[in-house]
Motif scaffolding. Structure first.
Motif, short mmCIF file in Angstrom:
data_model
loop_
_atom_site.label_atom_id
_atom_site.label_comp_id
_atom_site.label_asym_id
_atom_site.label_seq_id
_atom_site.Cartn_x
_atom_site.Cartn_y
_atom_site.Cartn_z
N PHE B 83 0.83 -1.14 0.01
CA PHE B 83 -0.11 -0.07 -0.10
C PHE B 83 0.85 1.14 0.01
O PHE B 83 0.59 2.18 -0.88
N LYS B 91 -4.14 4.83 -4.70
CA LYS B 91 -4.93 4.40 -3.51
C LYS B 91 -6.08 4.74 -3.75
O LYS B 91 -7.08 4.11 -3.23
N TYR B 109 -2.32 -4.55 -0.59
CA TYR B 109 -3.52 -4.74 -1.30
C TYR B 109 -3.72 -6.24 -1.73
O TYR B 109 -2.64 -6.81 -2.12
#
Lengths: 60, 200
Positions: B83, B91, B109
């Motif tokens: 991330f 994002k 993720y």
């Protein structure tokens, strides 16, 4: 190919790689995969189905 | 034009029995290119197909069930992307598309993909040239598109041996792109990872 890929855990950790990957993932314009050449492929569900396709020997 | 039939290993085993299936597949040879791929067909493919952790498909031709022209193995495979490595815009865009896994160390993720775990042609039989690697990849991607249309997903990935640049070039010509994603089973030196994105 390696059998280990089935069981291993994968992660994109590098910053540049992660950005490039997510950029590719989010892009809708990538449609570069060439469609398979039209061939006589068939996904079958039994050995009998395959054997039925055996060419018949020509009558002499 | 030859007709090619593809059958799941589990269906093949159901119809001819496991001993006979093993016997018929024992002569499968990649021509010395990759012993591990040959070994997998003799052992792992049977176990994993039984457990449904991956599915192996056999390619036959013209009604001949004794000579397997090629085989491939597909599985669903999750992987993660850190991330913290993404831009703010990425994002934001990823919010709806992937779940964030939060571990003690970091946020990731979790992304699902279709893995082409094995792919090999049989060089031990005369009919080995009846299919090209490109045709085989094309068929597999068509098959994955069909699965994708049912359940979603767009990422397909595979691993290749880095000491075989021809293989990398071949996958590149089939629309695969290279991203570095070393697994915990490899130190990152021997295997490379390639992806393609199915948007069509």
């Amino acid at each position: 190919m390696a059998t280990s890929s089935l069981t291993a855990n994968f992660a994109i950790r590098d910053e540049k790689e992660a950005k490039a990957f997510i950029s590719a993932l989010l892009s809708d314009s990538r449609s570069m995969v060439p469609p398979a050449r039209k061939r006589n492929w068939k996904l079958v569900g039994s050995v009998k189905e395959i054997e039925r396709r055996r060419p018949r020997a020509r009558a002499k | 034009m030859s007709e090619l039939q593809i059958i799941k290993l589990s269906d093949f085993v159901r119809d001819v029995g496991e001993d006979e299936a093993r016997k018929r597949l024992s002569s499968f040879s990649c021509g010395g290119l990759n012993g591990e791929v040959e070994q997998y067909l003799c052992d792992g493919a049977f176990r994993h197909s039984r457990k449904k952790t991956s599915i192996t498909y056999l390619v036959m031709a013209n009604g001949d069930t004794h000579n397997c022209l090629a085989y491939y193995t597909l599985a669903v495979k999750p992987f993660s992307v850190k991330f913290s490595r993404l831009t703010a815009r990425q994002k934001n865009e990823m919010k709806d598309l992937a779940r964030i896994n939060i571990s003690k160390e970091e946020k990731n993720y979790g992304i699902s993909s279709y893995l082409i775990a094995q792919l090999a042609k049989n060089y031990a039989i005369a009919g080995g040239n009846m299919i090209s690697g490109r045709d085989l990849i094309g068929f597999i991607l068509d098959q994955i598109r069909g699965i994708r249309d049912q359940v979603g997903g767009k990422v397909v990935f595979l691993e290749y041996e880095k000491n075989k640049p021809k293989l990398r070039d071949f996958y590149k010509s089939c629309a695969f792109e290279e991203f570095k994603m070393p697994s915990d089973a490899d130190d990152g030196s021997s295997l490379g990872q390639m992806f393609c994105f199915l948007n069509d």
